[in-house]
Design an enzyme around this catalytic site. Sequence first.
Site, PDB file in Angstrom:
ATOM      1  CB  SER A  74      -8.052   4.037   2.891  1.00  0.00           C
ATOM      2  OG  SER A  74      -7.194   3.377   3.817  1.00  0.00           O
ATOM      3  CB  SER A 133      -8.553   1.193   5.827  1.00  0.00           C
ATOM      4  OG  SER A 133      -9.214   2.423   5.971  1.00  0.00           O
ATOM      5  CE  LYS A 170      -3.838   2.152   2.557  1.00  0.00           C
ATOM      6  NZ  LYS A 170      -4.772   2.028   3.688  1.00  0.00           N
TER       7      LYS A 170
END
EC number: 6.3.5.7
Length: 496
Positions: free
Chosen positions: A154, A178, A79
């Site tokens: 997210s 998330s 990420k």
Amino acid sequence: MTQFHQLSVHELVQGLKNQSFSSTELTEHFINRIDSLDRQINSFITKDFENALAQAKLADKQRADGDNRPLLGVPMAHKDNLCTKGVLTTAGSKMLYNFVSPYDATVVQNIANSGFVSLGKLNMDEFAMGSDNESSHFGAVHNPWDLGRVPGGSSGGSAAAVAAGFVPVATGSDTGGSIRQPASFCGVTGIKPTYGRVSRYGMIAYASSLDQAGTFGKSALDCAYLLDPMSGYDNKDATSINRPSEDYVADILATATDSKPLAGKKIGVAKAYFGAGLDSEVEKSIRTALAKYEELGAKIVEVDITDPAITLATYYLLAPAEASSNLSRYDGVRFGYRCENPKDLHDLYTRSRSEGFGAEVQRRIIMGTYALSAGYFDAYYTKAQKVRRLIVEDFKKAFEKCDIIASPTAPTVAYKLGESLDPASIYLGDVYTIGVNLAGLPALSHPVGQANGLPVGLQLIGKHWAESELLKTAHIYQANTKFHQASSPLAQTDAP
């Protein structure tokens, strides 16, 4: 051609060990898929393929020279809020559009030390603030199950990349759901560990008392393979807890597989998690999954949990307050985006921040600054901290009656991209996940079926430091069902 992306991490590990294929072959296969198909979902911000191929060739040489690290040469991706030395690290924001990190996050370093090959950096909601991955400066991510829908957020890029067969596993971060919510939307497994289990050093902060890095994979076992090297004490992180390391993979592989493998296990279910707002088809899948857990020997017991509406309000006071503090460092002076031709220092600060931050980030900074302001600090922030303590106590009481708490991960399946949801409606998508972060507990989401052709995830919440128990419980379910084996249409698509 061998469809490496359809293999589990366990199968990839065994194949590399037995020399059935090389890391270079694996890496080239995933690179080809990303190059050919990622334009449809936009899961990567930075494709670091040259370095990945160099890592893969080195892994093959090291293995030939006798290096027996089991994960040596397995591809993955990070990420984009995890600092990666020499690689663009943007957190999905225009504010960091040109930031090349001078160092590795501890998570990144630990994973590299274990032998994983990093293919690049994955798309995300800006500064991890969002539940749909539409707030990224680099464009929205599309769900591999339906390109017209969101992947969740997210960590939407991470979940989508695994679901599309672009990487076997990926890192994510979870501040209020998330990892778990995108895992549910994309039909993969994702785990958020106990706060303090994984180092936050080098992870770009959103809300420091809530952020925690975790993993995505097709199964609990896949997640365990990546979580093993990620976990552990780090003296560079003041919130890292010094506890003996655990071998999650070994624990799973040693799990009993008799007819009632969950005999004696008590799974708590709270009425508050099955109230208004939960889609009826999602609830049907959740109820069916709970019945399967009973069939495997678990006992379902009723527990009381803080009203999710109270939890939601508490989170959306505390998280923006911490964001307001954390993001004050982005001022256009030291690094990142700087406005053109500022008239003076005030103009530099004001325009750099208003031009560099997107709408959702600005909204949360303003909310947080308001809650921390002199006239409202006690009325809002201090009161929310007191309620947070009560939420922790409620979880403790619930765990006196059960070993694990189960709930829906999200109230709905993935919704449509561009759907005109107001911010409050989007925030409600986190209603079942945020309590876990406020209490610092571990939790995972795993697939349990579909509603209207889209994946549904079940959330399992554990006591502090119970990652192994959660992973083993999910693994037993997955050993007796096939929902985690369902492939998205994009994962079934061959690269040209």
